[in-house]
Design an enzyme around this catalytic site. Sequence first.
Site, mmCIF file in Angstrom:
data_model
loop_
_atom_site.group_PDB
_atom_site.id
_atom_site.type_symbol
_atom_site.label_atom_id
_atom_site.label_comp_id
_atom_site.label_asym_id
_atom_site.label_seq_id
_atom_site.Cartn_x
_atom_site.Cartn_y
_atom_site.Cartn_z
ATOM 1 N N SER A 6 0.847 -1.197 0.000
ATOM 2 C CA SER A 6 0.000 0.000 0.000
ATOM 3 C C SER A 6 0.879 1.243 0.000
ATOM 4 C CB SER A 6 -0.908 -0.007 1.229
ATOM 5 O OG SER A 6 -1.572 1.235 1.311
ATOM 6 N N HIS A 31 -1.243 -1.226 -4.364
ATOM 7 C CA HIS A 31 -2.500 -0.816 -3.722
ATOM 8 C C HIS A 31 -2.478 0.688 -3.480
ATOM 9 C CE1 HIS A 31 -5.961 -1.638 -0.977
ATOM 10 N NE2 HIS A 31 -5.475 -0.612 -0.289
ATOM 11 N N ASP A 33 -4.718 3.907 -1.983
ATOM 12 C CA ASP A 33 -5.849 4.302 -1.132
ATOM 13 C C ASP A 33 -6.333 5.693 -1.504
ATOM 14 O OD1 ASP A 33 -6.023 2.059 0.761
ATOM 15 O OD2 ASP A 33 -3.996 2.651 1.296
ATOM 16 N N MET A 35 -8.911 8.449 -0.453
ATOM 17 C CA MET A 35 -9.797 8.847 0.653
ATOM 18 C C MET A 35 -10.360 10.234 0.396
ATOM 19 S SD MET A 35 -7.548 7.623 3.914
ATOM 20 C CE MET A 35 -6.640 6.077 3.908
ATOM 21 N N HIS A 64 -8.311 1.403 -4.041
ATOM 22 C CA HIS A 64 -9.241 1.199 -2.924
ATOM 23 C C HIS A 64 -9.898 2.536 -2.596
ATOM 24 C CE1 HIS A 64 -9.464 0.226 1.705
ATOM 25 N NE2 HIS A 64 -10.658 0.305 1.155
ATOM 26 N N MET A 66 -12.080 4.876 -0.535
ATOM 27 C CA MET A 66 -12.735 5.134 0.747
ATOM 28 C C MET A 66 -13.433 6.481 0.618
ATOM 29 S SD MET A 66 -9.661 3.600 3.019
ATOM 30 C CE MET A 66 -8.635 3.662 1.575
ATOM 31 N N MET A 135 -11.374 -5.324 5.809
ATOM 32 C CA MET A 135 -10.546 -4.349 6.514
ATOM 33 C C MET A 135 -10.242 -4.901 7.905
ATOM 34 S SD MET A 135 -10.071 -1.980 4.337
ATOM 35 C CE MET A 135 -9.051 -1.013 5.449
ATOM 36 N N ASP A 173 -6.758 -6.052 4.417
ATOM 37 C CA ASP A 173 -6.079 -4.751 4.369
ATOM 38 C C ASP A 173 -6.027 -4.144 5.772
ATOM 39 O OD1 ASP A 173 -5.021 -2.320 3.579
ATOM 40 O OD2 ASP A 173 -6.851 -1.610 2.600
ATOM 41 N N SER A 196 2.721 -0.139 6.178
ATOM 42 C CA SER A 196 3.875 0.119 7.051
ATOM 43 C C SER A 196 4.829 -1.055 7.162
ATOM 44 C CB SER A 196 3.438 0.545 8.455
ATOM 45 O OG SER A 196 2.089 0.621 8.611
#
Length: 214
Positions: A6, A31, A33, A35, A64, A66, A135, A173, A196
């Site tokens: 990610s 991946h 994200d 948001m 992904h 969100m 999640m 995830d 991370s």
Amino acid sequence: MLIAPSLLAADFGNLQSAVRFVNTSEADYLHIDLMDGVFVPNITFGFPAIKAVSAAATKPLDVHLMTVDPVKFIPQVRDCGATIMTIHVEACTHIHRAMQSIRQAGMKVGVALNPGTPLCMIEEIVTEADLIMLMAVNPGFGGQSFITSTISKTERLKKMLKETGSKAIIGVDGGVNAHTGGLLAHAGADMLIAGSYVFNAPDPLSAIHTLKTL
Ligand code: DX5
Ligand code: ZN
């Protein structure tokens, strides 16, 4: 095991080098994200940034979302070259129609569930999905602790997919590391998304290798 690092945990000042690193790794997907600050209390990449990342990436993108009303972003996500577009079941009043629209746009369909959302929410649509993404943290931030109930949720999802004849893969995830990844592999996960654990590792390539071989 399929691995999707990610990018949220990468150095945003040097995204190109993070993408190049993923290109050379054993990762299967990249991946990303997205948001909106409404569905989750944080904002990340916009479409111009995702396009730039996509241009540098050789791995397929798993984007992904969100966001509230993710359906309105289908054309932009497609134009970014995404292979999988993953939307949250909680964000869609008409999840079935939303999934059809993603497929019609030429992308694979991922459906994500928050930790507090029960599996019965996807019972009617699992056969239409390519990826069900559980999640294991409340979405919005990287570096959170793994919610342990995700292990039994993964086992129950595996059973549901078998019983319904769904060909969807199971992704998890959030909070993924060598320990939680091992438990998830045992529980039936097919894909691990890790931020991370990969990007903060002293040796990110070997962190990906560790997850890959679980
Ligand atoms: C969280 C994101 C995750 C995040 C995972 O809302 O969807 O993809 O990057 O980060 P880690 O692996 O650090 O928990
Ligand atoms: Zn994510």
